[in-house]
Design a protein around this motif. Structure first.
Motif, PDB file in Angstrom:
ATOM      1  N   LEU A  75       0.818  -1.211   0.000  1.00  0.00           N
ATOM      2  CA  LEU A  75       0.000   0.000   0.000  1.00  0.00           C
ATOM      3  C   LEU A  75       0.851   1.261   0.000  1.00  0.00           C
ATOM      4  CD1 LEU A  75      -2.868   1.196   0.206  1.00  0.00           C
ATOM      5  CD2 LEU A  75      -2.533   1.201   2.677  1.00  0.00           C
ATOM      6  N   THR A  76       1.882   1.325   0.836  1.00  0.00           N
ATOM      7  CA  THR A  76       2.694   2.537   0.883  1.00  0.00           C
ATOM      8  C   THR A  76       3.498   2.737  -0.398  1.00  0.00           C
ATOM      9  OG1 THR A  76       4.431   1.340   2.082  1.00  0.00           O
ATOM     10  CG2 THR A  76       2.868   2.642   3.390  1.00  0.00           C
ATOM     11  N   ILE A  78       2.518   1.811  -3.468  1.00  0.00           N
ATOM     12  CA  ILE A  78       1.555   2.306  -4.463  1.00  0.00           C
ATOM     13  C   ILE A  78       1.211   3.763  -4.192  1.00  0.00           C
ATOM     14  CG2 ILE A  78      -0.822   2.059  -5.288  1.00  0.00           C
ATOM     15  CD1 ILE A  78      -0.434  -0.990  -4.920  1.00  0.00           C
ATOM     16  N   MET A  79       0.998   4.103  -2.914  1.00  0.00           N
ATOM     17  CA  MET A  79       0.666   5.482  -2.569  1.00  0.00           C
ATOM     18  C   MET A  79       1.830   6.429  -2.874  1.00  0.00           C
ATOM     19  SD  MET A  79      -2.436   5.650  -1.515  1.00  0.00           S
ATOM     20  CE  MET A  79      -2.515   7.159  -0.599  1.00  0.00           C
ATOM     21  N   LEU A  82       1.779   7.081  -6.509  1.00  0.00           N
ATOM     22  CA  LEU A  82       0.629   7.925  -6.813  1.00  0.00           C
ATOM     23  C   LEU A  82       0.921   9.377  -6.468  1.00  0.00           C
ATOM     24  CD1 LEU A  82      -2.411   8.200  -7.598  1.00  0.00           C
ATOM     25  CD2 LEU A  82      -2.870   7.943  -5.157  1.00  0.00           C
ATOM     26  N   PHE A  83       1.447   9.632  -5.266  1.00  0.00           N
ATOM     27  CA  PHE A  83       1.761  11.006  -4.882  1.00  0.00           C
ATOM     28  C   PHE A  83       2.850  11.589  -5.775  1.00  0.00           C
ATOM     29  CE2 PHE A  83       0.080   9.976  -0.489  1.00  0.00           C
ATOM     30  CZ  PHE A  83      -1.084  10.686  -0.681  1.00  0.00           C
ATOM     31  N   TRP A 108       4.297  12.672  -0.249  1.00  0.00           N
ATOM     32  CA  TRP A 108       5.148  11.752  -0.998  1.00  0.00           C
ATOM     33  C   TRP A 108       6.395  11.393  -0.186  1.00  0.00           C
ATOM     34  CZ3 TRP A 108      10.082  13.017  -3.052  1.00  0.00           C
ATOM     35  CH2 TRP A 108      10.668  11.984  -3.759  1.00  0.00           C
ATOM     36  N   ASN A 111       5.486   9.134   2.685  1.00  0.00           N
ATOM     37  CA  ASN A 111       5.164   7.803   2.175  1.00  0.00           C
ATOM     38  C   ASN A 111       6.417   7.029   1.796  1.00  0.00           C
ATOM     39  OD1 ASN A 111       2.880   6.229   1.872  1.00  0.00           O
ATOM     40  ND2 ASN A 111       1.891   7.799   0.660  1.00  0.00           N
TER      41      ASN A 111
END
Length: 135
Positions: A75-76, A78-79, A82-83, A108, A111
């Protein structure tokens, strides 16, 4: 009258499209490195197929905490990508964010740090799992 399609516009759109086309491959590749690196020095895991079996069995047979850190790493990561893509779109001027760009940059960076922490935890857990399974 301002032309809609200039060479610069076409180039920027092309670069952004390539970025988003290859982004999933970069995310999957970076996650793959996190999961396969701990097996590189373990006897019995010389082939990639054997490493994949080891990772699958670690995820299936692992404790609830180990499954949680694997999910958190995924999850982190991918995030973070994304950021980063939102920050990149803001820098290119495609996404109009006046005050939000600095906030997205901060998210970002946070993350990335959290993803690196979970990456270390996953690699440590996989290394200990690989050493117990090698016999």
């Amino acid at each position: 009258m301002i032309p809609f399609s200039t060479a610069t516009t076409v180039f920027v759109v092309f670069v952004v499209l390539l970025f988003f086309i290859f982004l999933p491959f970069v995310v999957i590749g970076s996650l793959g490195v996190s999961f396969t690196r701990p097996f590189k020095d373990v006897k019995g895991f010389e082939k990639f197929g054997k490493v994949c079996e080891g990772v699958k069995s670690f995820i299936v047979q692992g404790s609830k905490g180990e499954k949680l850190i694997v999910a958190a790493l995924t999850l982190t990561t991918i995030m973070a990508f994304l950021f980063w893509s939102l920050v990149l779109l803001g820098w290119l001027g495609i996404l109009v964010l006046k005050k939000g760009l600095a906030f997205l940059g901060l998210l970002w960076a946070i993350n990335i740090l959290v993803a690196l922490y979970f990456r270390g935890r996953v690699e440590q857990a996989l290394k200990s799992y690989a050493e117990t399974v090698q016999t």
